[in-house]
Design a protein around this motif. Sequence first.
Motif, PDB file in Angstrom:
ATOM      1  N   ASP A  28      64.521  -7.781  44.645  1.00 30.44           N
ATOM      2  CA  ASP A  28      64.663  -7.398  43.240  1.00 30.44           C
ATOM      3  C   ASP A  28      64.949  -8.564  42.310  1.00 30.44           C
ATOM      4  O   ASP A  28      65.090  -8.373  41.104  1.00 30.44           O
ATOM      5  N   VAL A  29      65.038  -9.778  42.837  1.00 30.81           N
ATOM      6  CA  VAL A  29      65.179 -10.953  41.971  1.00 30.81           C
ATOM      7  C   VAL A  29      63.936 -11.845  42.039  1.00 30.81           C
ATOM      8  O   VAL A  29      63.928 -12.947  41.498  1.00 30.81           O
ATOM      9  N   HIS A  48      56.036 -11.563  52.323  1.00 33.63           N
ATOM     10  CA  HIS A  48      54.772 -10.874  52.575  1.00 33.63           C
ATOM     11  C   HIS A  48      55.018  -9.404  52.921  1.00 33.63           C
ATOM     12  O   HIS A  48      54.239  -8.524  52.543  1.00 33.63           O
ATOM     13  N   ILE A  49      56.091  -9.147  53.681  1.00 34.00           N
ATOM     14  CA  ILE A  49      56.412  -7.796  54.123  1.00 34.00           C
ATOM     15  C   ILE A  49      57.399  -7.119  53.176  1.00 34.00           C
ATOM     16  O   ILE A  49      57.244  -5.947  52.835  1.00 34.00           O
ATOM     17  N   ASP A  50      58.400  -7.843  52.735  1.00 36.34           N
ATOM     18  CA  ASP A  50      59.474  -7.240  51.942  1.00 36.34           C
ATOM     19  C   ASP A  50      59.038  -6.923  50.519  1.00 36.34           C
ATOM     20  O   ASP A  50      59.586  -6.013  49.889  1.00 36.34           O
ATOM     21  N   LEU A  51      58.053  -7.630  50.004  1.00 36.09           N
ATOM     22  CA  LEU A  51      57.554  -7.383  48.650  1.00 36.09           C
ATOM     23  C   LEU A  51      56.019  -7.411  48.681  1.00 36.09           C
ATOM     24  O   LEU A  51      55.379  -8.303  48.128  1.00 36.09           O
ATOM     25  N   PRO A  52      55.413  -6.404  49.333  1.00 38.58           N
ATOM     26  CA  PRO A  52      53.955  -6.392  49.474  1.00 38.58           C
ATOM     27  C   PRO A  52      53.275  -6.062  48.150  1.00 38.58           C
ATOM     28  O   PRO A  52      53.871  -5.438  47.270  1.00 38.58           O
ATOM     29  N   PRO A 125      62.708   2.126  42.135  1.00 39.70           N
ATOM     30  CA  PRO A 125      63.010   1.207  43.237  1.00 39.70           C
ATOM     31  C   PRO A 125      63.337   1.925  44.547  1.00 39.70           C
ATOM     32  O   PRO A 125      62.992   1.433  45.629  1.00 39.70           O
ATOM     33  N   LYS A 126      63.980   3.084  44.464  1.00 40.73           N
ATOM     34  CA  LYS A 126      64.306   3.810  45.696  1.00 40.73           C
ATOM     35  C   LYS A 126      63.039   4.333  46.372  1.00 40.73           C
ATOM     36  O   LYS A 126      62.931   4.302  47.603  1.00 40.73           O
ATOM     37  N   GLN A 127      62.077   4.791  45.590  1.00 42.96           N
ATOM     38  CA  GLN A 127      60.823   5.259  46.182  1.00 42.96           C
ATOM     39  C   GLN A 127      60.065   4.107  46.816  1.00 42.96           C
ATOM     40  O   GLN A 127      59.478   4.239  47.909  1.00 42.96           O
ATOM     41  N   ASP A 128      60.082   2.956  46.150  1.00 39.28           N
ATOM     42  CA  ASP A 128      59.425   1.759  46.689  1.00 39.28           C
ATOM     43  C   ASP A 128      60.028   1.365  48.035  1.00 39.28           C
ATOM     44  O   ASP A 128      59.306   1.149  49.022  1.00 39.28           O
ATOM     45  N   TYR A 202      82.979  -1.422  50.005  1.00 35.03           N
ATOM     46  CA  TYR A 202      82.551  -1.373  48.608  1.00 35.03           C
ATOM     47  C   TYR A 202      81.204  -2.091  48.500  1.00 35.03           C
ATOM     48  O   TYR A 202      81.088  -3.262  48.877  1.00 35.03           O
ATOM     49  N   ILE A 203      80.202  -1.388  47.991  1.00 40.96           N
ATOM     50  CA  ILE A 203      78.881  -2.003  47.887  1.00 40.96           C
ATOM     51  C   ILE A 203      78.880  -2.999  46.732  1.00 40.96           C
ATOM     52  O   ILE A 203      79.090  -2.624  45.574  1.00 40.96           O
ATOM     53  N   ALA A 204      78.634  -4.252  47.054  1.00 41.26           N
ATOM     54  CA  ALA A 204      78.527  -5.285  46.024  1.00 41.26           C
ATOM     55  C   ALA A 204      77.105  -5.377  45.498  1.00 41.26           C
ATOM     56  O   ALA A 204      76.875  -5.475  44.292  1.00 41.26           O
ATOM     57  N   ASP A 205      76.149  -5.331  46.413  1.00 41.61           N
ATOM     58  CA  ASP A 205      74.739  -5.476  46.048  1.00 41.61           C
ATOM     59  C   ASP A 205      73.920  -4.672  47.052  1.00 41.61           C
ATOM     60  O   ASP A 205      74.201  -4.694  48.250  1.00 41.61           O
ATOM     61  N   GLY A 206      72.907  -3.966  46.546  1.00 44.50           N
ATOM     62  CA  GLY A 206      72.060  -3.194  47.447  1.00 44.50           C
ATOM     63  C   GLY A 206      72.220  -1.687  47.303  1.00 44.50           C
ATOM     64  O   GLY A 206      71.950  -0.943  48.243  1.00 44.50           O
ATOM     65  N   HIS A 207      72.633  -1.214  46.116  1.00 44.31           N
ATOM     66  CA  HIS A 207      72.820   0.222  45.915  1.00 44.31           C
ATOM     67  C   HIS A 207      71.533   1.007  46.160  1.00 44.31           C
ATOM     68  O   HIS A 207      71.552   2.081  46.774  1.00 44.31           O
TER      69      HIS A 207
END
Length: 414
Positions: A28-29, A48-52, A125-128, A202-207
């Motif tokens: 996401d960045v 290549h895989i994480d952001l196709p 983003p959740k659907q992606d 506690y979720i810092a990043d990755g909600h």
Amino acid sequence: MVCVKPFRGVRYNLEKTLLKQVIAPPYDVIDTNLRDLLVGKSPFNIVHIDLPIGEDKYKKAGEMYKNWKEAHVLIKDPSPSYYIYEQEYEYEGKTYIRTGFIGIMKLEELGKGKVFPHEKTLPGPKQDRFELMKATHANLSQIFGLYLDNENRLERLFSQAKKNIASASAVDIYGVKNSIWVVNDREMIEKISSFMMDKAVYIADGHHRYETAINYRNYMRELNPSATGDEGYEYVMMMFVNFYDEGLKIFPTHRVVDVADDFDSVEFVNRLEELFTLTILTDEKKKRFLDVPGEIRMLMYLDGNIYGLRVKDSVLDRFDPVYRRIDPYILQEAVLKGLLGFDDDKLLKKQGIYFVQTEEEIKQLLSQKRRLAFVLNGINIDVVREISEQGKVMPQKSTYFYPKLQTGLVINEL
């Protein structure tokens, strides 16, 4: 009770590739230019895989992941392990080290147990991430979680493990050194697992990824009604860091706002003075103005001028006590919504607003067209915990935990 345990991670075969060429920041960045840069580093870069991209992108990502494993570019560790993850970086001329460990945690509904969020999420983003998870059947990146350990008990275990040479190490594109130690010693694993049992996370990043993992779990439960309840999809990969780790930094995320051609800056400043005490500043005085502990202060760039904004007590009194300590919330409610006409939907979709980290990004956006910019202070880590425990959420992009965890160091198969 939080259930954290080791897992057989999938990692790059360092006989096939260099780690520094294949790791990447969180999806996401990554913008188009950064993705191109990462793709150019290696045909095996995790982006290549994480952001196709392209048609049938999720299917292609799943096939690529399978092919890399068959070619032994990616290999699965032989035994369940924890992965100590250290990041060494420089900030304002000083070297910092942030250390945590990567494991898998049994999923539970947010806010109903001992896992706490602090940000809103969006369906897109959740659907992606859901489609990608269905295609790869894996957690490609770790969620960033925080726990409380004011006695630094786990740090002593980490120090013991780090006496050995790191299993893998690479400097990322930001100049941060990322190192991993594989921990499969049974006694050390038991100590880590037992320690985490009574901890809140506690979720810092990755909600978005956490909620996606829950959606994927529910999806798989429907497909497997006779499952045991301990399948891989019941867990999610997470990096766990102590709230009191000296290397844990939260940087602010600033706001740049589009304005209409007929925007009346004089009228806007007059209205702003009802909410803030305004001071015209020079470049040299910006930092000194912001660095006043215990006060909500921010900078505003408008028509070549720099304004120092100090919120008035009458404005703070409108808000819940915990929100009075959160600069992005005050800006959002009092200015973006109150004066500039934004609503929640427009903010969540980032319509007419940019979220940036650096002065350079602000200057670039201001040079393109007439805009407003607001420079904020970072949020205290204790405020993040308080917000989470009270079941409240902060505006999006309120926290920027630095450095970013790298994707590609270890993968969790579901």
